[in-house]
Design a protein around this motif. Sequence first.
Motif, PDB file in Angstrom:
ATOM      1  N   THR A 185      32.722  28.868  65.166  1.00 34.48           N
ATOM      2  CA  THR A 185      31.720  27.827  65.401  1.00 34.48           C
ATOM      3  C   THR A 185      32.212  26.969  66.561  1.00 34.48           C
ATOM      4  N   MET A 235      24.667  23.225  72.938  1.00 35.76           N
ATOM      5  CA  MET A 235      24.225  24.125  71.874  1.00 35.76           C
ATOM      6  C   MET A 235      25.358  24.266  70.864  1.00 35.76           C
ATOM      7  N   SER A 268      24.229  32.914  65.967  1.00 34.18           N
ATOM      8  CA  SER A 268      23.250  31.894  65.599  1.00 34.18           C
ATOM      9  C   SER A 268      23.448  30.712  66.543  1.00 34.18           C
ATOM     10  N   VAL A 269      22.357  30.288  67.200  1.00 30.01           N
ATOM     11  CA  VAL A 269      22.439  29.203  68.174  1.00 30.01           C
ATOM     12  C   VAL A 269      21.421  28.136  67.794  1.00 30.01           C
ATOM     13  N   LYS A 270      21.885  26.877  67.758  1.00 33.34           N
ATOM     14  CA  LYS A 270      21.002  25.738  67.510  1.00 33.34           C
ATOM     15  C   LYS A 270      21.150  24.792  68.686  1.00 33.34           C
ATOM     16  N   GLU A 271      20.042  24.402  69.254  1.00 32.73           N
ATOM     17  CA  GLU A 271      20.096  23.517  70.414  1.00 32.73           C
ATOM     18  C   GLU A 271      20.202  22.070  69.953  1.00 32.73           C
ATOM     19  N   LYS A 272      21.082  21.356  70.595  1.00 36.59           N
ATOM     20  CA  LYS A 272      21.247  19.921  70.383  1.00 36.59           C
ATOM     21  C   LYS A 272      20.864  19.227  71.687  1.00 36.59           C
ATOM     22  N   GLN A 304      23.027  35.394  59.877  1.00 38.89           N
ATOM     23  CA  GLN A 304      21.632  35.808  59.953  1.00 38.89           C
ATOM     24  C   GLN A 304      21.301  36.846  58.887  1.00 38.89           C
ATOM     25  N   ARG A 324      30.669  24.253  70.152  1.00 43.60           N
ATOM     26  CA  ARG A 324      29.616  23.672  70.989  1.00 43.60           C
ATOM     27  C   ARG A 324      29.892  24.105  72.417  1.00 43.60           C
ATOM     28  N   GLU A 342      27.214  29.725  66.259  1.00 46.35           N
ATOM     29  CA  GLU A 342      28.008  30.325  65.184  1.00 46.35           C
ATOM     30  C   GLU A 342      27.973  31.826  65.402  1.00 46.35           C
TER      31      GLU A 342
END
Length: 197
Positions: A147, A183, A175-179, A120, A149, A186
Amino acid sequence: MPSRWFRKEGILPVALGLAALGAASYFLLFAPELRTIRSLRAEISAKDAEVSEAMKLRTEVAQSRVGEGAQWEERLRTWERRVPSTPDTGHLLAEIGEMAVRHNLKLFGLTVASATGSAQGGDPTAAGTGAPAQGKEGAVEARFRLTFRSTYRDLAEFLDEIPRARRLLTIRSVSVKEKADAMVAEIELSAWHRRGR
């Protein structure tokens, strides 16, 4: 008649002379010694009071050494355990791996992060090379990027466990990205060890 006999024979003057001699010898011989004895007794009682006060202080110091000293020694041992004198990367990676398994983190990856950037934006004061950053108080920082899931709950439990780890670990960025089904997270961590002398 008996009183005349005392006066005539001189027994009364002799008795009075002996009494005066006894009183004079008391005042001249024994009184100074008695005064010396009294002053020595007063000095002994003063020294006894000093010794008893010193013994009280010694007891207090011993108790404080046991109480406060033990607390400081325990804090120092905790610091030395959480911030070892060497990087001890093998044990650190094993501990992070155990936490990852315990919290069901999938597709887990761990790499050494560069000191220039993070997920970030990074730390603008960090060194430009990939070398560990030097801390202000004699500690050296080593950064790692994780990293994986996971579900939100597993991620939260993993993040909650990081401050309770055996080693001193700090979270630099998340850092979170939704799938669709999970999720992708990182995390950049800093592990600390003491600078070699």
